[in-house]
Design a protein around this motif. Structure first.
Motif, PDB file in Angstrom:
ATOM      1  N   LEU A   1      17.604  -3.002   3.086  1.00 29.28           N
ATOM      2  CA  LEU A   1      16.790  -2.334   3.394  1.00 29.28           C
ATOM      3  C   LEU A   1      16.334  -2.183   3.108  1.00 29.28           C
ATOM      4  O   LEU A   1      14.715  -1.385   3.449  1.00 29.28           O
ATOM      5  CB  LEU A   1      16.861  -3.253   5.116  1.00 29.28           C
ATOM      6  N   LYS A   2      16.632  -0.587   3.211  1.00 27.61           N
ATOM      7  CA  LYS A   2      16.569   0.587   2.918  1.00 27.61           C
ATOM      8  C   LYS A   2      15.323   0.990   1.581  1.00 27.61           C
ATOM      9  O   LYS A   2      14.885   1.577   1.367  1.00 27.61           O
ATOM     10  CB  LYS A   2      17.118   1.324   2.896  1.00 27.61           C
ATOM     11  N   GLY A   3      16.333   0.207   0.736  1.00 28.20           N
ATOM     12  CA  GLY A   3      14.794  -0.090  -0.775  1.00 28.20           C
ATOM     13  C   GLY A   3      14.152  -0.573  -0.492  1.00 28.20           C
ATOM     14  O   GLY A   3      12.692  -0.597  -1.173  1.00 28.20           O
ATOM     15  N   PHE A   4      13.725  -1.876   0.053  1.00 29.34           N
ATOM     16  CA  PHE A   4      12.939  -2.302   0.702  1.00 29.34           C
ATOM     17  C   PHE A   4      11.813  -2.132   1.200  1.00 29.34           C
ATOM     18  O   PHE A   4      10.169  -1.978   0.781  1.00 29.34           O
ATOM     19  CB  PHE A   4      13.205  -3.678   0.786  1.00 29.34           C
ATOM     20  N   GLN A   5      12.010  -0.637   2.172  1.00 26.37           N
ATOM     21  CA  GLN A   5      11.657   0.156   3.020  1.00 26.37           C
ATOM     22  C   GLN A   5      10.907   0.456   2.678  1.00 26.37           C
ATOM     23  O   GLN A   5       9.322   0.712   1.964  1.00 26.37           O
ATOM     24  CB  GLN A   5      11.843   0.699   4.345  1.00 26.37           C
ATOM     25  N   SER A   6      11.704   1.835   1.321  1.00 27.16           N
ATOM     26  CA  SER A   6      10.951   2.798   0.728  1.00 27.16           C
ATOM     27  C   SER A   6       9.901   2.216  -0.643  1.00 27.16           C
ATOM     28  O   SER A   6       9.533   2.735  -1.207  1.00 27.16           O
ATOM     29  CB  SER A   6      11.795   3.894  -0.562  1.00 27.16           C
ATOM     30  N   ALA A   7      10.534   0.714  -1.179  1.00 27.87           N
ATOM     31  CA  ALA A   7       9.216   0.356  -2.042  1.00 27.87           C
ATOM     32  C   ALA A   7       8.291  -0.249  -0.895  1.00 27.87           C
ATOM     33  O   ALA A   7       7.217  -0.215  -2.363  1.00 27.87           O
ATOM     34  CB  ALA A   7      10.339  -0.740  -2.533  1.00 27.87           C
TER      35      ALA A   7
ATOM     36  N   THR B   1       6.591   1.466   1.193  1.00 23.93           N
ATOM     37  CA  THR B   1       5.815   2.256   1.179  1.00 23.93           C
ATOM     38  C   THR B   1       5.339   2.910   0.038  1.00 23.93           C
ATOM     39  O   THR B   1       4.258   3.514   0.242  1.00 23.93           O
ATOM     40  CB  THR B   1       6.912   3.206   1.853  1.00 23.93           C
ATOM     41  N   GLU B   2       6.231   3.043  -1.130  1.00 22.54           N
ATOM     42  CA  GLU B   2       5.544   3.350  -1.782  1.00 22.54           C
ATOM     43  C   GLU B   2       4.710   2.626  -2.757  1.00 22.54           C
ATOM     44  O   GLU B   2       3.364   2.997  -3.209  1.00 22.54           O
ATOM     45  CB  GLU B   2       6.941   3.422  -3.476  1.00 22.54           C
ATOM     46  N   PHE B   3       4.112   1.175  -2.400  1.00 26.59           N
ATOM     47  CA  PHE B   3       3.184   0.313  -2.999  1.00 26.59           C
ATOM     48  C   PHE B   3       2.060   0.046  -2.003  1.00 26.59           C
ATOM     49  O   PHE B   3       0.977   0.582  -2.958  1.00 26.59           O
ATOM     50  CB  PHE B   3       4.242  -1.604  -2.325  1.00 26.59           C
ATOM     51  N   GLU B   4       2.682   0.611  -0.637  1.00 26.75           N
ATOM     52  CA  GLU B   4       1.331   1.114  -0.498  1.00 26.75           C
ATOM     53  C   GLU B   4       0.352   2.045  -0.064  1.00 26.75           C
ATOM     54  O   GLU B   4      -0.585   2.293  -0.083  1.00 26.75           O
ATOM     55  CB  GLU B   4       1.630   1.295   1.786  1.00 26.75           C
ATOM     56  N   GLN B   5       1.290   3.018  -0.180  1.00 25.46           N
ATOM     57  CA  GLN B   5       0.930   4.557  -1.236  1.00 25.46           C
ATOM     58  C   GLN B   5      -0.474   4.523  -1.973  1.00 25.46           C
ATOM     59  O   GLN B   5      -1.857   4.882  -2.230  1.00 25.46           O
ATOM     60  CB  GLN B   5       1.512   5.338  -1.537  1.00 25.46           C
ATOM     61  N   GLU B   6       0.784   3.726  -3.306  1.00 25.59           N
ATOM     62  CA  GLU B   6      -0.550   3.108  -5.176  1.00 25.59           C
ATOM     63  C   GLU B   6      -1.959   2.743  -3.852  1.00 25.59           C
ATOM     64  O   GLU B   6      -2.777   3.089  -4.669  1.00 25.59           O
ATOM     65  CB  GLU B   6       0.791   2.630  -5.658  1.00 25.59           C
ATOM     66  N   PHE B   7      -1.310   1.665  -3.415  1.00 24.50           N
ATOM     67  CA  PHE B   7      -2.542   0.937  -2.681  1.00 24.50           C
ATOM     68  C   PHE B   7      -3.897   1.870  -2.156  1.00 24.50           C
ATOM     69  O   PHE B   7      -4.798   0.870  -3.091  1.00 24.50           O
ATOM     70  CB  PHE B   7      -2.217  -0.687  -2.208  1.00 24.50           C
ATOM     71  N   ARG B   8      -2.992   2.648  -1.941  1.00 24.69           N
ATOM     72  CA  ARG B   8      -4.501   3.091  -0.729  1.00 24.69           C
ATOM     73  C   ARG B   8      -4.994   3.665  -1.813  1.00 24.69           C
ATOM     74  O   ARG B   8      -6.199   4.309  -1.527  1.00 24.69           O
ATOM     75  CB  ARG B   8      -3.410   4.131   0.588  1.00 24.69           C
ATOM     76  N   LYS B   9      -3.863   4.750  -2.680  1.00 22.35           N
ATOM     77  CA  LYS B   9      -4.907   6.001  -4.132  1.00 22.35           C
ATOM     78  C   LYS B   9      -5.495   4.943  -5.028  1.00 22.35           C
ATOM     79  O   LYS B   9      -6.765   5.401  -4.797  1.00 22.35           O
ATOM     80  CB  LYS B   9      -3.965   6.207  -4.036  1.00 22.35           C
ATOM     81  N   ALA B  10      -5.750   3.348  -5.152  1.00 20.55           N
ATOM     82  CA  ALA B  10      -6.635   2.722  -5.272  1.00 20.55           C
ATOM     83  C   ALA B  10      -7.694   2.601  -5.165  1.00 20.55           C
ATOM     84  O   ALA B  10      -8.406   2.530  -5.839  1.00 20.55           O
ATOM     85  CB  ALA B  10      -5.700   1.156  -5.844  1.00 20.55           C
ATOM     86  N   ILE B  11      -7.817   1.829  -3.965  1.00 20.94           N
ATOM     87  CA  ILE B  11      -8.805   1.861  -2.858  1.00 20.94           C
ATOM     88  C   ILE B  11     -10.112   3.126  -2.913  1.00 20.94           C
ATOM     89  O   ILE B  11     -11.022   2.580  -3.148  1.00 20.94           O
ATOM     90  CB  ILE B  11      -8.458   1.096  -1.785  1.00 20.94           C
ATOM     91  N   ASP B  12      -9.018   4.065  -2.402  1.00 23.62           N
ATOM     92  CA  ASP B  12      -9.493   5.183  -2.658  1.00 23.62           C
ATOM     93  C   ASP B  12     -10.627   5.656  -3.802  1.00 23.62           C
ATOM     94  O   ASP B  12     -11.427   6.233  -3.729  1.00 23.62           O
ATOM     95  CB  ASP B  12      -8.829   6.781  -2.329  1.00 23.62           C
ATOM     96  N   THR B  13      -9.992   5.645  -4.980  1.00 18.42           N
ATOM     97  CA  THR B  13     -10.054   5.810  -6.289  1.00 18.42           C
ATOM     98  C   THR B  13     -11.550   5.451  -6.893  1.00 18.42           C
ATOM     99  O   THR B  13     -12.729   5.140  -6.638  1.00 18.42           O
ATOM    100  CB  THR B  13      -8.894   5.452  -7.124  1.00 18.42           C
ATOM    101  N   VAL B  14     -11.708   3.338  -5.815  1.00 22.17           N
ATOM    102  CA  VAL B  14     -12.687   3.083  -6.291  1.00 22.17           C
ATOM    103  C   VAL B  14     -13.464   2.871  -5.515  1.00 22.17           C
ATOM    104  O   VAL B  14     -14.949   3.245  -5.542  1.00 22.17           O
ATOM    105  CB  VAL B  14     -11.940   1.107  -6.076  1.00 22.17           C
ATOM    106  N   ASP B  15     -13.767   4.014  -4.391  1.00 19.50           N
ATOM    107  CA  ASP B  15     -14.744   4.165  -2.842  1.00 19.50           C
ATOM    108  C   ASP B  15     -15.528   5.262  -3.603  1.00 19.50           C
ATOM    109  O   ASP B  15     -16.333   5.060  -3.422  1.00 19.50           O
ATOM    110  CB  ASP B  15     -13.397   4.398  -1.903  1.00 19.50           C
ATOM    111  N   VAL B  16     -14.700   5.893  -4.482  1.00 22.93           N
ATOM    112  CA  VAL B  16     -14.977   7.106  -4.690  1.00 22.93           C
ATOM    113  C   VAL B  16     -15.964   6.636  -5.934  1.00 22.93           C
ATOM    114  O   VAL B  16     -17.296   7.451  -6.555  1.00 22.93           O
ATOM    115  CB  VAL B  16     -14.287   8.505  -5.140  1.00 22.93           C
TER     116      VAL B  16
END
Length: 77
Positions: free
Chosen positions: A38-44, A46-61
């Motif tokens: 469960l800890k591994g799923f949680q960290s994965a 969180t990492e996926f969410e951060q990458e997704f937000r970074k991609a969305i921010d890049t597209v917005d810019v």
């Protein structure tokens, strides 16, 4: 106490069945493994969410810079 829609009596029944099926020696080991999983799923997640937000921010810019550099349309005569 309500975890995933399961109350305390249901958790006690599940724990008792797990104790009967796996035995008292193996049950703590399975709990530890489940916790690590469960800890591994949680960290994965969180990492996926951060990458997704970074991609969305890049597209917005990029979209904002495209809108800013596009010349305004000329009005018809």
């Amino acid at each position: 106490m309500n975890v995933f829609g399961i109350g305390l009596p249901e958790l006690a029944v599940i724990a008792a069945i797990g104790l009967l099926v796996f035995g008292p020696k193996r049950l703590p080991e399975l709990g530890k493994t489940l916790g690590r999983t469960l800890k591994g799923f949680q960290s994965a997640s969180t990492e996926f969410e951060q990458e997704f937000r970074k991609a969305i921010d890049t597209v917005d810019v990029k979209a904002d810079s495209t809108v800013a550099t596009t010349p305004p349309e000329q009005a018809p005569d």
